[in-house]
Design an enzyme around this catalytic site. Structure first.
Site, PDB file in Angstrom:
ATOM      1  N   HIS A 118       0.847  -1.186   0.000  1.00  0.00           N
ATOM      2  CA  HIS A 118       0.000   0.000   0.000  1.00  0.00           C
ATOM      3  C   HIS A 118       0.880   1.232   0.000  1.00  0.00           C
ATOM      4  O   HIS A 118       2.088   1.155   0.223  1.00  0.00           O
ATOM      5  CB  HIS A 118      -0.879   0.000   1.255  1.00  0.00           C
ATOM      6  CG  HIS A 118      -0.093   0.184   2.499  1.00  0.00           C
ATOM      7  ND1 HIS A 118       0.464  -0.868   3.178  1.00  0.00           N
ATOM      8  CD2 HIS A 118       0.290   1.307   3.154  1.00  0.00           C
ATOM      9  CE1 HIS A 118       1.156  -0.404   4.208  1.00  0.00           C
ATOM     10  NE2 HIS A 118       1.066   0.907   4.212  1.00  0.00           N
ATOM     11  N   HIS A 206       5.872   6.110  -0.980  1.00  0.00           N
ATOM     12  CA  HIS A 206       6.511   4.852  -1.362  1.00  0.00           C
ATOM     13  C   HIS A 206       5.637   3.658  -0.999  1.00  0.00           C
ATOM     14  O   HIS A 206       4.707   3.772  -0.199  1.00  0.00           O
ATOM     15  CB  HIS A 206       7.872   4.710  -0.664  1.00  0.00           C
ATOM     16  CG  HIS A 206       7.740   4.638   0.818  1.00  0.00           C
ATOM     17  ND1 HIS A 206       7.567   5.756   1.601  1.00  0.00           N
ATOM     18  CD2 HIS A 206       7.711   3.587   1.666  1.00  0.00           C
ATOM     19  CE1 HIS A 206       7.446   5.393   2.868  1.00  0.00           C
ATOM     20  NE2 HIS A 206       7.522   4.079   2.939  1.00  0.00           N
TER      21      HIS A 206
END
Length: 263
Positions: A118, A206
């Protein structure tokens, strides 16, 4: 040096909590999506904020969760809450992950691969139980105008959490940053309504790939990081593989999931 702790993780932030998307869903709360079939589940570290915890469990024994320390004590009626973009991955992505983790383990043997992927749009914050519904309604309203968009996440980076108790290897976004900032600014406005901490300034967006206990950034940066980036750059179809389309925002509060489809 700030290292890449630009996303100064909280110690029990979110890495192992999320789930791959189990199909289209509406905006209501549901149980966690099913794990992808065919892959054995690794044991997930226990005791993360956001994990369901029996209401009476209010002691905090760090030996119960791999030596990690909570940033905030668990209280009755408080729900750890996290807003993020869930990332569905293809089989080839898991092959790339395997290559990266096995190379990185020659530098830090204790690294564990993530099972779910995620991209965070909030820190892990604490919501009182009676705030969950209004919080979710407010999120739904603010996220409603957003369209689906693509990101490219192809730059390998090393991150540590704020108090340096965990280290992560992640793929940093190199394209799509602007849309992510727009989403975060809406999520931030909801957090502000509830007097909760907003996201980090100048975040390094990220997707985390692997993690370990302790500050291992010294071992993973430099030579190791260069080798990992070479693996990514040389991987067949990497450009296609690391171009992610986001089609929903998800919020996890305690053991409840809420889904906000993008248009």
């Amino acid at each position: 040096a700030m290292r890449a702790a630009l996303v100064g993780y909280s110690s029990s932030e979110e890495e192992e909590e999320e789930d791959e998307d189990g199909g289209r869903r509406g905006g209501g709360a549901q149980g966690p999506p099913p794990a992808s079939a065919g892959r054995p589940r690794l044991p997930v570290p226990a005791g993360l904020p956001g994990d369901p915890e029996p209401e009476e469990t209010v002691s905090d024994d760090s030996s119960l969760h791999g030596g990690r320390v909570r940033r905030f004590p668990h209280e009755r009626g408080s729900w750890a809450t996290h807003v993020y973009l869930p990332c569905r991955v293809q089989e080839e992505f898991l092959e790339l992950l395997e290559l990266l983790v096995s190379r990185a383990r020659t530098y830090v043997a204790s690294l564990a691969a993530m099972e779910e992927f995620h991209l965070s749009l909030s820190q892990c914050v604490v919501l009182r139980y009676h705030w969950i519904d209004p919080f979710v309604r407010s999120l739904k309203e603010r996220l409603a105008p957003f369209h689906r968009f693509f990101c490219v996440a192809d730059q390998v980076k090393v991150y540590t959490n704020e108090n340096k108790t965990r280290t992560f290897i992640g793929l940093e976004v190199s394209a799509g940053h602007f849309q992510l900032l727009e989403l975060v600014s809406e999520v931030d406005r909801v957090l502000e309504e509830f007097d909760l901490p907003t996201f980090y300034k100048d975040p390094s967006f990220h997707i985390s790939l692997a993690w370990c206990i302790g500050d291992m950034s010294g071992r993973l940066e430099g030579q190791c990081l260069r080798e990992l980036q070479d693996i990514v750059d040389g991987f067949e179809d990497a450009a296609l593989l690391l171009r992610v389309q986001w089609d929903q925002v998800r919020c996890k509060s305690g053991n409840k999931y809420f889904y906000f489809p993008l248009r």
